[in-house]
Design an enzyme around this catalytic site. Structure first.
Site, short mmCIF file in Angstrom:
data_model
loop_
_atom_site.label_atom_id
_atom_site.label_comp_id
_atom_site.label_asym_id
_atom_site.label_seq_id
_atom_site.Cartn_x
_atom_site.Cartn_y
_atom_site.Cartn_z
N HIS A 109 -35.97 -6.89 8.79
CA HIS A 109 -36.88 -6.89 9.94
C HIS A 109 -38.17 -6.16 9.56
CE1 HIS A 109 -33.78 -8.17 13.08
NE2 HIS A 109 -33.07 -7.98 11.99
N TYR A 137 -29.28 1.39 7.83
CA TYR A 137 -30.58 1.71 8.43
C TYR A 137 -31.06 3.07 7.91
CZ TYR A 137 -29.82 -2.07 11.87
OH TYR A 137 -29.61 -3.27 12.49
C1 HEM Z 1 -23.78 -4.91 8.85
C2 HEM Z 1 -24.70 -5.59 9.43
C3 HEM Z 1 -26.17 -5.24 9.38
C4 HEM Z 1 -26.92 -4.67 8.39
C5 HEM Z 1 -26.44 -4.17 7.04
C6 HEM Z 1 -28.28 -4.59 8.86
C7 HEM Z 1 -29.33 -4.07 8.14
C8 HEM Z 1 -30.58 -3.78 8.65
C9 HEM Z 1 -31.58 -2.95 8.02
C10 HEM Z 1 -31.45 -2.33 6.64
C11 HEM Z 1 -32.64 -2.85 8.85
C12 HEM Z 1 -33.91 -2.04 8.62
C13 HEM Z 1 -33.77 -0.67 9.31
C14 HEM Z 1 -34.95 0.28 9.17
O1 HEM Z 1 -35.50 0.47 8.07
O2 HEM Z 1 -35.33 0.90 10.18
C15 HEM Z 1 -32.32 -3.62 10.01
C16 HEM Z 1 -33.15 -3.78 11.09
C17 HEM Z 1 -32.74 -4.37 12.27
N1 HEM Z 1 -31.52 -4.94 12.55
FE1 HEM Z 1 -29.95 -5.03 11.34
N2 HEM Z 1 -28.34 -5.11 10.12
C18 HEM Z 1 -27.07 -5.52 10.48
C19 HEM Z 1 -26.68 -6.07 11.66
C20 HEM Z 1 -27.49 -6.24 12.74
C21 HEM Z 1 -27.07 -6.76 14.01
C22 HEM Z 1 -25.66 -7.19 14.40
C23 HEM Z 1 -28.18 -6.77 14.79
C24 HEM Z 1 -28.34 -7.25 16.21
C25 HEM Z 1 -27.77 -6.83 17.20
C26 HEM Z 1 -29.28 -6.22 14.05
C27 HEM Z 1 -30.54 -6.02 14.52
C28 HEM Z 1 -31.55 -5.39 13.85
C29 HEM Z 1 -32.84 -5.10 14.41
C30 HEM Z 1 -33.28 -5.41 15.84
C31 HEM Z 1 -33.59 -4.47 13.42
C32 HEM Z 1 -35.03 -4.03 13.51
C33 HEM Z 1 -35.16 -2.63 13.96
C34 HEM Z 1 -36.62 -2.28 14.01
O3 HEM Z 1 -37.40 -3.03 14.60
O4 HEM Z 1 -36.95 -1.24 13.45
N3 HEM Z 1 -28.82 -5.91 12.79
N4 HEM Z 1 -31.06 -4.18 9.87
#
Ligand code: HEM
Ligand code: HEM
Ligand code: HEM
Lengths: 182, 379
Positions: free
Chosen positions: B87, B355
């Site tokens: 993201h 995260y």
């Molecule tokens: C094991 C499963 C998942 C992994 C490994 C993962 C990994 C990541 C990582 C590494 C980021 C960047 C975080 C940062 O630097 O702040 C991210 C952002 C995000 N993820 Fe996931 N994610 C997973 C599952 C999900 C699921 C199930 C959702 C939805 C409900 C989701 C929604 C989001 C959102 C909305 C962001 C953006 C946050 C922002 O705007 O800063 N993720 N994810």
């Protein structure tokens, strides 16, 4: 063991705190290095425990330092070589420094990242500083590096302590031994 | 070993040169026992080293760590210092949430009372490439941070899909590897992707959901889902399993094909709309019935589950993420207020770890980029 003007042993509170904190700090190192390397379902629990126990240890080390500074320490054996004395003092103050620095850095880095802080019920400890990305990066790095240094210093300290107990048998270990009687 | 415990000294062993040397170095008498003590000390040190190494994963290189997941994001999307590893492309938003009291009987969380809670948020599109065109992926996300008085926070990250394609961190990792772009074509190898989905039938529901729910025309008329289940805890300590969604007041309209040519149409459109006035969403809580899966983000709950409209989210302003208030926030979905708790969904713990790793890397890079400038300003 002849009586002398300086005490033979650390005061009872100092000994109790030493042996209470030693396993707790080791657990903190296991929790910290474990949680940063896992994505298992236990991670949130490990992190919560790490933060709560860490803040508790901060309280204990403050108490311990106060006791140390008011009640002092027994003299090291008079026949101990100078380099050993120097090393012993250096490592002890290094251990105190790390015991104090690690939880303070943990608290400060959560503050600098704007993370919620540990607390009891609805009460949270206050932030040590306003959110600041440069400070967070520095503090988070320091928490990891000093955590590793802490482990190795403890390992050497453990070997030295056991060497006094088993090899040298010079009373240094007894000065910290927990035996409550006598 | 038995001898080791019971003999007081081994004539042979105790006179070995290294032991003699040790005795001399420590000024011990020639008959002082050194072998056994040395062995005990070594054993103790090894035990401590072993426990520490085991915790740190030295002996389990196959362990799925946050580092491995984040390295895989880097391998898939390239290095983009300072950006989120997933993201990566997004825009900050500011506003507030007003609870209406309807959920107060379900959870003691302060935000559900009839109060106004300030919110910092972020809309984003998935993937680690901050330069991606908005129209090239169907998924968008909304992340929010609620800050209550006394230092309490609630952070959430939601996607515009009700279901996830995988239900374990391991499968998520396999999916990342299977969808890695082929360096030759710049696109994932369709055969590998197909093989992954064939091996993971649990992903079918989310894929079908996506086909029947085209993305909305903009960010303001999309619904964003928690996907993962959580627990609400009421004043009696009673737990209620819940999933939630932010439902827009603006009517949904499906994005037509082809998508707009402006690669940044989502944030441009959002900016324009916010200039006209605030955007609103309702926080809709869906309560599970006993037996509904809380540990499986790939499975929907039956459509007749009761819902509660817990309050209104109002977004008033947006800001670029490069220097906006959302840049240095880790929208870690495990940061919850009193009255809300984690479920047994294994994805949540994995998200916390990944995260955090992403946040640590990008803040480190951000700090490195800022310090020379800071030095210039303030030598
Ligand atoms: C094991 C499963 C998942 C992994 C490994 C993962 C990994 C990541 C990582 C590494 C980021 C960047 C975080 C940062 O630097 O702040 C991210 C952002 C995000 N993820 Fe996931 N994610 C997973 C599952 C999900 C699921 C199930 C959702 C939805 C409900 C989701 C929604 C989001 C959102 C909305 C962001 C953006 C946050 C922002 O705007 O800063 N993720 N994810
Ligand atoms: C986390 C682990 C540990 C920490 C942080 C720690 C810390 C300390 C500190 C700061 C002192 C100096 C006391 C003072 O001068 O006020 C000390 C003394 C001592 N420690 Fe530890 N310790 C740890 C574990 C151990 C272990 C496992 C042993 C067992 C061998 C041990 C044996 C001793 C002994 C014998 C002394 C007394 C030294 C003297 O008389 O000067 N310690 N420890
Ligand atoms: C005796 C005190 C402490 C010790 C020995 C300790 C040790 C550690 C270690 C070894 C790590 C792993 C670091 C790495 O490998 O990068 C760690 C991580 C961490 N510690 Fe501590 N710590 C202490 C106190 C605290 C306190 C008081 C807090 C907060 C209140 C805290 C918060 C954290 C956090 C949040 C992480 C993980 C951060 C992440 O995921 O990036 N620690 N700690």
């Amino acid at each position: 063991m002849t009586p002398s003007t300086r005490p033979m042993r650390f005061s009872l509170p100092a000994r109790v705190l030493h042996w209470l904190m030693a396993p707790a700090i080791f657990v903190m190192l296991l929790l910290g290095s474990g949680l940063v390397t896992t994505v298992s379902i236990w991670r949130p629990l490990l992190l919560d425990t790490h933060k709560t126990l860490g803040m508790l240890l901060l309280l204990l080390v403050l108490l311990r330092l106060a006791i140390r500074l008011t009640r002092g320490a027994p003299a090291l054996p008079s026949n101990m070589p100078g380099w050993q004395r120097g090393l012993a003092h250096l490592s002890h103050w290094l251990l105190y420094g790390l015991m104090l620095a690690m939880p303070l850095i943990g608290w400060a880095m959560l503050s600098a990242a704007g993370y919620p802080l540990p607390g009891i019920g609805g009460w949270h400890v206050p932030a040590l500083m306003a959110p600041d990305v440069v400070r967070y990066a520095l503090l988070r790095h320091a928490h990891g590096v000093l955590g590793r240094v802490f482990f190795w210093v403890i390992l050497v300290h453990l070997c030295a302590g056991l060497a006094h107990a088993l090899l040298l048998r010079d009373g240094v270990f007894n000065s910290m031994a927990l035996r409550l009687r006598r | 070993m038995v001898r080791l415990r019971f003999s007081t000294g081994w004539p042979m062993a105790t006179s070995l040169p290294p032991l003699r040397a040790l005795r001399q170095a420590l000024h011990l008498p020639p008959d002082a026992p050194v072998l056994r003590p040395a062995l005990w000390i070594g054993a103790a040190a090894l035990a401590v080293l072993g426990a520490y190494g085991a915790a740190a994963g030295w002996f389990s290189p196959q362990r799925l760590s946050p580092r491995r997941i984040i390295n895989t994001f880097n391998a898939n999307f390239g290095e983009h210092p300072g950006y989120r590893r997933n993201h990566a492309k997004g825009v900050c938003v500011l506003g507030y949430f007003e609870g209406n009291g309807s959920a107060s009987s379900l959870s003691t969380a302060a935000v559900f009372g009839t109060t106004r809670t300030p919110v910092v948020g972020r809309f984003a599109v998935p993937g680690g490439n901050p330069g991606i065109a908005d129209g090239s992926v169907p998924v968008r996300s909304m992340a929010l941070q609620f800050s209550s008085p006394g230092g309490e926070q609630w952070r959430m990250g939601m996607n515009n899909a009700a279901l996830f394609t995988v239900n374990t961190p391991q499968a998520f990792y396999q999916q990342l590897i299977a969808t890695r772009p082929d360096p030759a074509t710049g696109k994932p190898d369709p055969a590998r992707v197909k093989a992954f989905y064939a091996a993971h039938p649990e992903s079918a529901a989310a894929l079908a959901w996506g086909k029947s729910h085209p993305p909305s025309t903009g960010l303001g008329n999309g619904t964003y889902y928690s996907i993962n289940a959580f627990e609400l805890i009421d004043a009696h300590g009673e737990k209620h399993a819940v999933r939630w969604a932010m439902q827009p007041e603006q009517p949904y309209a499906a994005l037509g094909k082809p998508a707009p040519t402006d690669p940044d149409f989502l944030s441009h459109d959002l900016q324009q709309q916010l200039q006209q006035g605030p955007l609103r969403w309702h926080l809709i809580l869906t309560l599970a019935a006993p037996g509904d899966p809380t540990n499986d983000a790939t499975r929907a709950w039956p459509a007749d589950r009761p819902t509660v409209d817990a309050g209104t989210l109002t977004l008033q302003n947006s800001a670029p993420q490069a220097d906006g208030p959302c840049r240095d926030i880790n929208f870690d979905p495990t940061i919850l207020p009193h009255g809300v708790a984690l479920s047994d969904d294994p994805l949540l713990a994995a998200r916390q770890g990944a995260y955090s790793r992403s946040f640590n890397l990008r803040t480190h890079e951000e700090a490195a980029a800022q310090t020379p400038a800071a030095r210039k300003v303030n030598p």
